[in-house]
Design a protein around this motif. Sequence first.
Motif, PDB file in Angstrom:
ATOM      1  N   ALA A 252       0.856  -1.177   0.000  1.00 27.19           N
ATOM      2  CA  ALA A 252       0.000   0.000   0.000  1.00 27.19           C
ATOM      3  C   ALA A 252       0.894   1.230   0.000  1.00 27.19           C
ATOM      4  N   GLY A 253       0.271   2.413   0.044  1.00 26.81           N
ATOM      5  CA  GLY A 253       1.036   3.641   0.135  1.00 26.81           C
ATOM      6  C   GLY A 253       0.589   4.679  -0.867  1.00 26.81           C
ATOM      7  N   PRO A 254       1.054   5.910  -0.718  1.00 29.64           N
ATOM      8  CA  PRO A 254       0.656   6.997  -1.613  1.00 29.64           C
ATOM      9  C   PRO A 254       1.037   6.713  -3.062  1.00 29.64           C
ATOM     10  N   SER A 255       0.291   7.286  -3.967  1.00 31.87           N
ATOM     11  CA  SER A 255       0.631   7.185  -5.384  1.00 31.87           C
ATOM     12  C   SER A 255       1.995   7.812  -5.626  1.00 31.87           C
ATOM     13  N   GLY A 256       2.893   7.073  -6.263  1.00 35.95           N
ATOM     14  CA  GLY A 256       4.224   7.580  -6.540  1.00 35.95           C
ATOM     15  C   GLY A 256       5.260   7.252  -5.489  1.00 35.95           C
ATOM     16  N   ALA A 257       4.880   6.519  -4.441  1.00 36.16           N
ATOM     17  CA  ALA A 257       5.815   6.234  -3.355  1.00 36.16           C
ATOM     18  C   ALA A 257       6.814   5.136  -3.687  1.00 36.16           C
ATOM     19  N   GLY A 258       6.532   4.333  -4.710  1.00 38.60           N
ATOM     20  CA  GLY A 258       7.467   3.272  -5.093  1.00 38.60           C
ATOM     21  C   GLY A 258       6.940   1.864  -4.941  1.00 38.60           C
TER      22      GLY A 258
ATOM     23  N   HIS B 235       9.593  10.787   1.550  1.00 38.58           N
ATOM     24  CA  HIS B 235       9.267  12.172   1.877  1.00 38.58           C
ATOM     25  C   HIS B 235       8.270  12.672   0.847  1.00 38.58           C
ATOM     26  N   ARG B 236       7.292  13.451   1.268  1.00 39.74           N
ATOM     27  CA  ARG B 236       6.220  13.831   0.356  1.00 39.74           C
ATOM     28  C   ARG B 236       6.705  14.641  -0.840  1.00 39.74           C
ATOM     29  N   ALA B 237       7.830  15.354  -0.701  1.00 43.63           N
ATOM     30  CA  ALA B 237       8.381  16.080  -1.843  1.00 43.63           C
ATOM     31  C   ALA B 237       8.919  15.109  -2.887  1.00 43.63           C
ATOM     32  N   VAL B 238       9.545  14.025  -2.432  1.00 41.87           N
ATOM     33  CA  VAL B 238      10.043  12.993  -3.350  1.00 41.87           C
ATOM     34  C   VAL B 238       8.878  12.290  -4.035  1.00 41.87           C
ATOM     35  N   THR B 239       7.870  11.948  -3.245  1.00 41.43           N
ATOM     36  CA  THR B 239       6.688  11.288  -3.806  1.00 41.43           C
ATOM     37  C   THR B 239       6.007  12.184  -4.836  1.00 41.43           C
ATOM     38  N   PHE B 240       5.877  13.469  -4.519  1.00 37.08           N
ATOM     39  CA  PHE B 240       5.249  14.416  -5.447  1.00 37.08           C
ATOM     40  C   PHE B 240       5.982  14.431  -6.785  1.00 37.08           C
ATOM     41  N   TRP B 241       7.295  14.544  -6.742  1.00 33.32           N
ATOM     42  CA  TRP B 241       8.054  14.644  -7.991  1.00 33.32           C
ATOM     43  C   TRP B 241       8.013  13.348  -8.783  1.00 33.32           C
ATOM     44  N   ARG B 242       8.148  12.206  -8.111  1.00 33.37           N
ATOM     45  CA  ARG B 242       8.092  10.922  -8.812  1.00 33.37           C
ATOM     46  C   ARG B 242       6.725  10.700  -9.447  1.00 33.37           C
TER      47      ARG B 242
ATOM     48  N   LEU C 101       4.447  13.018 -10.311  1.00 37.06           N
ATOM     49  CA  LEU C 101       4.215  13.951 -11.405  1.00 37.06           C
ATOM     50  C   LEU C 101       5.007  13.547 -12.643  1.00 37.06           C
ATOM     51  N   SER C 102       6.269  13.159 -12.456  1.00 35.25           N
ATOM     52  CA  SER C 102       7.094  12.742 -13.591  1.00 35.25           C
ATOM     53  C   SER C 102       6.489  11.532 -14.294  1.00 35.25           C
ATOM     54  N   ARG C 103       6.044  10.559 -13.512  1.00 33.67           N
ATOM     55  CA  ARG C 103       5.424   9.365 -14.085  1.00 33.67           C
ATOM     56  C   ARG C 103       4.130   9.691 -14.817  1.00 33.67           C
ATOM     57  N   ASP C 104       3.269  10.466 -14.168  1.00 41.84           N
ATOM     58  CA  ASP C 104       1.962  10.760 -14.754  1.00 41.84           C
ATOM     59  C   ASP C 104       2.092  11.586 -16.028  1.00 41.84           C
ATOM     60  N   LEU C 105       3.038  12.519 -16.060  1.00 41.95           N
ATOM     61  CA  LEU C 105       3.261  13.293 -17.277  1.00 41.95           C
ATOM     62  C   LEU C 105       3.829  12.412 -18.380  1.00 41.95           C
TER      63      LEU C 105
ATOM     64  N   LEU D  67      -2.870  17.222 -13.341  1.00 38.28           N
ATOM     65  CA  LEU D  67      -1.887  16.419 -12.615  1.00 38.28           C
ATOM     66  C   LEU D  67      -1.141  17.252 -11.582  1.00 38.28           C
ATOM     67  N   MET D  68      -0.777  18.466 -11.950  1.00 36.40           N
ATOM     68  CA  MET D  68      -0.080  19.333 -11.010  1.00 36.40           C
ATOM     69  C   MET D  68      -0.953  19.647  -9.799  1.00 36.40           C
ATOM     70  N   ARG D  69      -2.191  20.010 -10.054  1.00 32.01           N
ATOM     71  CA  ARG D  69      -3.101  20.332  -8.954  1.00 32.01           C
ATOM     72  C   ARG D  69      -3.366  19.106  -8.088  1.00 32.01           C
ATOM     73  N   ARG D  70      -3.562  17.958  -8.738  1.00 33.72           N
ATOM     74  CA  ARG D  70      -3.797  16.722  -7.995  1.00 33.72           C
ATOM     75  C   ARG D  70      -2.581  16.386  -7.151  1.00 33.72           C
ATOM     76  N   GLY D  71      -1.384  16.560  -7.716  1.00 34.46           N
ATOM     77  CA  GLY D  71      -0.165  16.242  -6.989  1.00 34.46           C
ATOM     78  C   GLY D  71      -0.004  17.064  -5.735  1.00 34.46           C
ATOM     79  N   LEU D  72      -0.317  18.339  -5.822  1.00 36.90           N
ATOM     80  CA  LEU D  72      -0.220  19.202  -4.650  1.00 36.90           C
ATOM     81  C   LEU D  72      -1.223  18.785  -3.579  1.00 36.90           C
ATOM     82  N   ALA D  73      -2.429  18.434  -4.002  1.00 39.84           N
ATOM     83  CA  ALA D  73      -3.443  18.002  -3.050  1.00 39.84           C
ATOM     84  C   ALA D  73      -3.036  16.684  -2.378  1.00 39.84           C
TER      85      ALA D  73
END
Length: 208
Positions: A3-9, A133-140, A142-146, A156-162
């Motif tokens: 489990a875990g946040p989207s983009g966490a790995g 860290h949420r900054a790492v998760t955010f960037w990973r 966003l990069s994947r989704d783009l 995607l940007m707005r969703r990532g921040l939320a």
Amino acid sequence: MLAGPSGAGKSRLAQRLEDRFGWPTLRLDDFYRDGDEPGLPLIHEGANAGLVDWDHPGTWHCEDAEAALLELCRTGATDVPVYSISESRRTGAQRLDIGDAAVFCAEGIFAPDVVRACREAGVLEAAYCVTQHRAVTFWRRLSRDLREHRKPPLVLMRRGLALARAQRDVVRRAVDAGCRVATGDKAFTEIVAAHAGDRQPGKRGLAH
């Protein structure tokens, strides 16, 4: 169970475990509902208000995912959907056969919703909540989704921040379901240590 946040790995960890042990992976995100189904939960505030809230469990076929998990444990094979996130719909189906694998992984953002059923059925070996860290998760994320053109860039940007703001709640929900919190590297190290000799076929079970 991962489990875990989207983009966490989660997917990366599942792939590392498959490379190390040959464990197949069930992608729980393939059990999303189609975007044109009635009654999908919507985002009610913020810049993306009015759009479908794909991070809400109501956008996911929990019962179908649970049935697939338990059938894999009982029989070693099950039919699973093929889902296109960019199109928000199922595009087909495929047969997942784990063969002689003693263990398999299941990963997805809604994994906490099926932890209890798998534990009660006696097929859950362990469950992890993969975090960074949420900054790492955010960037990973966003990069994947783009890269995969999952949704329009501004969405995607707005969703990532939320999601970055909500990451603690996501982790707390996984912990409440019985998941152990760890980074992908830490979880991999623990799992390898616990299964160092597990390269031979054996009893089927749902893994980390």
